[in-house]
Design a protein around this motif. Structure first.
Motif, PDB file in Angstrom:
ATOM      1  N   GLU A   1       0.828  -1.206   0.000  1.00 45.25           N
ATOM      2  CA  GLU A   1       0.000   0.000   0.000  1.00 45.25           C
ATOM      3  C   GLU A   1       0.865   1.261   0.000  1.00 45.25           C
ATOM      4  OE1 GLU A   1      -3.213   0.444  -0.269  1.00 45.25           O
ATOM      5  OE2 GLU A   1      -3.773  -1.687  -0.281  1.00 45.25           O
ATOM      6  N   PHE A   2       1.949   1.225   0.786  1.00 45.52           N
ATOM      7  CA  PHE A   2       2.842   2.387   0.823  1.00 45.52           C
ATOM      8  C   PHE A   2       3.580   2.557  -0.500  1.00 45.52           C
ATOM      9  CE2 PHE A   2       2.710   2.027   5.586  1.00 45.52           C
ATOM     10  CZ  PHE A   2       2.238   3.308   5.814  1.00 45.52           C
ATOM     11  N   ALA A   3       3.921   1.442  -1.162  1.00 41.24           N
ATOM     12  CA  ALA A   3       4.595   1.519  -2.456  1.00 41.24           C
ATOM     13  C   ALA A   3       3.684   2.188  -3.492  1.00 41.24           C
ATOM     14  CB  ALA A   3       4.997   0.125  -2.921  1.00 41.24           C
ATOM     15  N   ILE A   4       2.409   1.801  -3.490  1.00 41.48           N
ATOM     16  CA  ILE A   4       1.449   2.417  -4.412  1.00 41.48           C
ATOM     17  C   ILE A   4       1.283   3.901  -4.098  1.00 41.48           C
ATOM     18  CG2 ILE A   4      -0.984   2.453  -5.102  1.00 41.48           C
ATOM     19  CD1 ILE A   4      -0.997  -0.604  -4.605  1.00 41.48           C
ATOM     20  N   ALA A   5       1.196   4.222  -2.795  1.00 39.48           N
ATOM     21  CA  ALA A   5       1.029   5.611  -2.371  1.00 39.48           C
ATOM     22  C   ALA A   5       2.223   6.462  -2.807  1.00 39.48           C
ATOM     23  CB  ALA A   5       0.859   5.682  -0.861  1.00 39.48           C
ATOM     24  N   MET A   6       3.423   5.878  -2.739  1.00 39.82           N
ATOM     25  CA  MET A   6       4.609   6.625  -3.138  1.00 39.82           C
ATOM     26  C   MET A   6       4.578   6.928  -4.635  1.00 39.82           C
ATOM     27  SD  MET A   6       8.593   5.945  -2.096  1.00 39.82           S
ATOM     28  CE  MET A   6       8.718   4.328  -2.846  1.00 39.82           C
ATOM     29  N   ILE A   7       4.144   5.955  -5.431  1.00 40.94           N
ATOM     30  CA  ILE A   7       4.053   6.164  -6.879  1.00 40.94           C
ATOM     31  C   ILE A   7       3.017   7.243  -7.204  1.00 40.94           C
ATOM     32  CG2 ILE A   7       3.354   5.096  -9.055  1.00 40.94           C
ATOM     33  CD1 ILE A   7       4.484   2.449  -7.937  1.00 40.94           C
ATOM     34  N   LYS A   8       1.906   7.224  -6.462  1.00 38.50           N
ATOM     35  CA  LYS A   8       0.827   8.187  -6.708  1.00 38.50           C
ATOM     36  C   LYS A   8       1.059   9.515  -5.981  1.00 38.50           C
ATOM     37  CE  LYS A   8      -2.817   4.763  -7.518  1.00 38.50           C
ATOM     38  NZ  LYS A   8      -4.155   4.259  -7.073  1.00 38.50           N
ATOM     39  N   GLU A   9       2.171   9.607  -5.247  1.00 40.36           N
ATOM     40  CA  GLU A   9       2.515  10.803  -4.492  1.00 40.36           C
ATOM     41  C   GLU A   9       1.458  11.156  -3.448  1.00 40.36           C
ATOM     42  OE1 GLU A   9       3.470  13.910  -7.246  1.00 40.36           O
ATOM     43  OE2 GLU A   9       5.336  12.941  -7.872  1.00 40.36           O
ATOM     44  N   VAL A  10       0.980  10.119  -2.774  1.00 42.55           N
ATOM     45  CA  VAL A  10       0.016  10.278  -1.683  1.00 42.55           C
ATOM     46  C   VAL A  10       0.793  10.301  -0.359  1.00 42.55           C
ATOM     47  CG1 VAL A  10      -1.922   9.224  -0.442  1.00 42.55           C
ATOM     48  CG2 VAL A  10      -1.804   9.108  -2.946  1.00 42.55           C
ATOM     49  N   PRO A  11       0.568  11.260   0.512  1.00 37.69           N
ATOM     50  CA  PRO A  11       1.288  11.309   1.794  1.00 37.69           C
ATOM     51  C   PRO A  11       1.070  10.027   2.600  1.00 37.69           C
ATOM     52  CG  PRO A  11       0.161  13.383   1.398  1.00 37.69           C
ATOM     53  CD  PRO A  11      -0.316  12.421   0.336  1.00 37.69           C
ATOM     54  N   PRO A  12       2.106   9.508   3.254  1.00 40.09           N
ATOM     55  CA  PRO A  12       1.989   8.270   4.032  1.00 40.09           C
ATOM     56  C   PRO A  12       0.901   8.304   5.095  1.00 40.09           C
ATOM     57  CG  PRO A  12       4.281   8.897   3.790  1.00 40.09           C
ATOM     58  CD  PRO A  12       3.486  10.029   3.249  1.00 40.09           C
ATOM     59  N   ILE A  13       0.655   9.479   5.687  1.00 39.45           N
ATOM     60  CA  ILE A  13      -0.339   9.550   6.749  1.00 39.45           C
ATOM     61  C   ILE A  13      -1.714   9.138   6.249  1.00 39.45           C
ATOM     62  CG2 ILE A  13      -0.883  11.984   6.359  1.00 39.45           C
ATOM     63  CD1 ILE A  13      -0.727  10.081   9.737  1.00 39.45           C
ATOM     64  N   GLU A  14      -2.022   9.401   4.977  1.00 40.22           N
ATOM     65  CA  GLU A  14      -3.312   9.000   4.421  1.00 40.22           C
ATOM     66  C   GLU A  14      -3.411   7.479   4.349  1.00 40.22           C
ATOM     67  OE1 GLU A  14      -4.567  10.982   0.880  1.00 40.22           O
ATOM     68  OE2 GLU A  14      -3.777  12.934   1.509  1.00 40.22           O
ATOM     69  N   THR A  15      -2.319   6.839   3.992  1.00 37.32           N
ATOM     70  CA  THR A  15      -2.295   5.371   3.962  1.00 37.32           C
ATOM     71  C   THR A  15      -2.401   4.804   5.368  1.00 37.32           C
ATOM     72  OG1 THR A  15      -0.913   5.431   1.976  1.00 37.32           O
ATOM     73  CG2 THR A  15      -0.974   3.360   3.197  1.00 37.32           C
ATOM     74  N   VAL A  16      -1.712   5.431   6.316  1.00 38.01           N
ATOM     75  CA  VAL A  16      -1.777   4.990   7.715  1.00 38.01           C
ATOM     76  C   VAL A  16      -3.210   5.042   8.220  1.00 38.01           C
ATOM     77  CG1 VAL A  16      -1.106   5.566  10.076  1.00 38.01           C
ATOM     78  CG2 VAL A  16       0.597   5.680   8.242  1.00 38.01           C
ATOM     79  N   LEU A  17      -3.883   6.153   8.007  1.00 38.82           N
ATOM     80  CA  LEU A  17      -5.258   6.319   8.491  1.00 38.82           C
ATOM     81  C   LEU A  17      -6.226   5.390   7.766  1.00 38.82           C
ATOM     82  CD1 LEU A  17      -5.336  10.215   8.862  1.00 38.82           C
ATOM     83  CD2 LEU A  17      -5.028   8.485  10.660  1.00 38.82           C
ATOM     84  N   TYR A  18      -5.990   5.170   6.486  1.00 44.18           N
ATOM     85  CA  TYR A  18      -6.844   4.247   5.724  1.00 44.18           C
ATOM     86  C   TYR A  18      -6.719   2.822   6.259  1.00 44.18           C
ATOM     87  CZ  TYR A  18      -7.831   0.854   2.045  1.00 44.18           C
ATOM     88  OH  TYR A  18      -8.274  -0.253   1.363  1.00 44.18           O
ATOM     89  N   LEU A  19      -5.489   2.362   6.457  1.00 47.47           N
ATOM     90  CA  LEU A  19      -5.269   1.000   6.947  1.00 47.47           C
ATOM     91  C   LEU A  19      -5.806   0.820   8.363  1.00 47.47           C
ATOM     92  CD1 LEU A  19      -1.630   0.510   5.593  1.00 47.47           C
ATOM     93  CD2 LEU A  19      -3.685  -0.687   4.803  1.00 47.47           C
ATOM     94  N   HIS A  20      -5.705   1.857   9.159  1.00 50.70           N
ATOM     95  CA  HIS A  20      -6.235   1.803  10.523  1.00 50.70           C
ATOM     96  C   HIS A  20      -7.761   1.709  10.509  1.00 50.70           C
ATOM     97  CE1 HIS A  20      -6.808   2.603  14.769  1.00 50.70           C
ATOM     98  NE2 HIS A  20      -7.514   3.696  14.486  1.00 50.70           N
ATOM     99  N   ALA A  21      -8.408   2.531   9.696  1.00 51.35           N
ATOM    100  CA  ALA A  21      -9.874   2.552   9.643  1.00 51.35           C
ATOM    101  C   ALA A  21     -10.432   1.310   8.957  1.00 51.35           C
ATOM    102  CB  ALA A  21     -10.338   3.812   8.918  1.00 51.35           C
ATOM    103  N   GLU A  22      -9.772   0.867   7.898  1.00 44.27           N
ATOM    104  CA  GLU A  22     -10.306  -0.234   7.093  1.00 44.27           C
ATOM    105  C   GLU A  22     -10.047  -1.604   7.705  1.00 44.27           C
ATOM    106  OE1 GLU A  22     -12.334  -1.674   3.672  1.00 44.27           O
ATOM    107  OE2 GLU A  22     -12.073   0.360   4.451  1.00 44.27           O
ATOM    108  N   PHE A  23      -8.883  -1.793   8.314  1.00 46.09           N
ATOM    109  CA  PHE A  23      -8.510  -3.124   8.804  1.00 46.09           C
ATOM    110  C   PHE A  23      -8.289  -3.183  10.313  1.00 46.09           C
ATOM    111  CE2 PHE A  23      -6.984  -2.738   4.404  1.00 46.09           C
ATOM    112  CZ  PHE A  23      -7.675  -3.794   3.817  1.00 46.09           C
TER     113      PHE A  23
END
Length: 255
Positions: free
Chosen positions: A179-201
């Motif tokens: 997920e972080f690898a995809i976020a890096m390619i899409k230039e999405v800040p890591p905190i958004e991935t952190v919050l998504y993974l926390h809320a979703e899983f």
């Protein structure tokens, strides 16, 4: 972590005043061979004729007399590493600029004038380096010219998370890295991935962050460490491998 080979790091390590075991002996990593001992700063200072520069503290007695006791110096960083030959240590002594190291060799006082503080600093570096060399430990002089501020800060941040255990399975950790690898390619800040993974899983936020930082340090995620790692900002992809450029700072020998 500070190098692909590093497995332990000691900051502000006390330099032994008297003969002491090799630092590796405390970890049982090299039990199959006899490790040389550290002679201690007292013995080294006496051999080099620099005992007058060794720090002392004065301890008053009840009868009014005063005892002078040798006091230890504090080192900067002692790195524990492993290469194809086995485990070894590298001592890092750190200064702001290279000029601070100009006079730290045994012949540097000849024909030169130093104030008292310069001379004590020179003696301290010579004694420290000589003591570690006696046990086969190389000393590397690090300055801001060797590692810029952002690299230093990033390495310290990664090291703080290096040993943190998580409640995640290997499969879950791999999914998070993906997920972080995809976020890096899409230039999405890591905190958004952190919050998504926390809320979703329901993963704990610190576990997610630990996976992120450990993946960066192990280079599963190739992040540019010459820029600050900030969770609220997109991660920059690696332009060059800093380990290749700084390998001499972690090497077993200078050759």
């Amino acid at each position: 972590m500070s190098s692909p080979q590093i497995w332990e790091l000691q900051e502000q390590r006390m330099l032994p005043v008297i003969d002491s075991p090799h630092p590796l002996s405390y970890f049982g990593k090299e039990s199959d061979r006899l490790l040389p001992r550290l002679p201690g700063t007292l013995e080294v200072a006496e051999k080099l004729g620099l005992i007058k520069h060794h720090p002392l503290i004065k301890v008053p007695n009840k009868d009014g007399s005063v005892d002078e006791i040798l006091f230890p110096w504090i080192g900067d960083l002692l790195l524990y590493l492993k290469d194809s030959q086995g485990c070894y240590c590298v001592n890092w002594t750190i200064k702001g600029v290279k000029d601070n190291f100009e006079n730290s060799n045994l012949n540097s006082l000849k024909g030169k004038t130093f104030n008292r503080n310069d001379e004590k600093s020179w003696a301290r570096h010579v004694i420290e380096e000589s003591m570690y060399a006696a046990a086969g430990i190389r000393t590397v002089r690090i300055t801001g010219e060797d590692l810029n501020v952002d690299i230093n800060n990033n390495l310290r941040q990664l090291w703080l998370w290096h040993h943190r255990e998580t409640k995640l399975s290997s499969a879950e950790a791999q999914e998070i890295i993906g997920e972080f690898a995809i976020a890096m390619i899409k230039e999405v800040p890591p905190i958004e991935t952190v919050l998504y993974l926390h809320a979703e899983f329901g993963f704990e936020i610190d576990d997610i962050k630990a996976v992120l930082y450990q993946a960066i340090s192990k280079r599963f995620l190739k992040v540019d460490l010459t820029w600050p790692i900030i969770l609220s900002e997109p991660l920059n992809r690696e332009v060059f491998n800093i380990w290749d450029r700084t390998a001499h700072l972690f090497a077993r020998s200078s050759s």
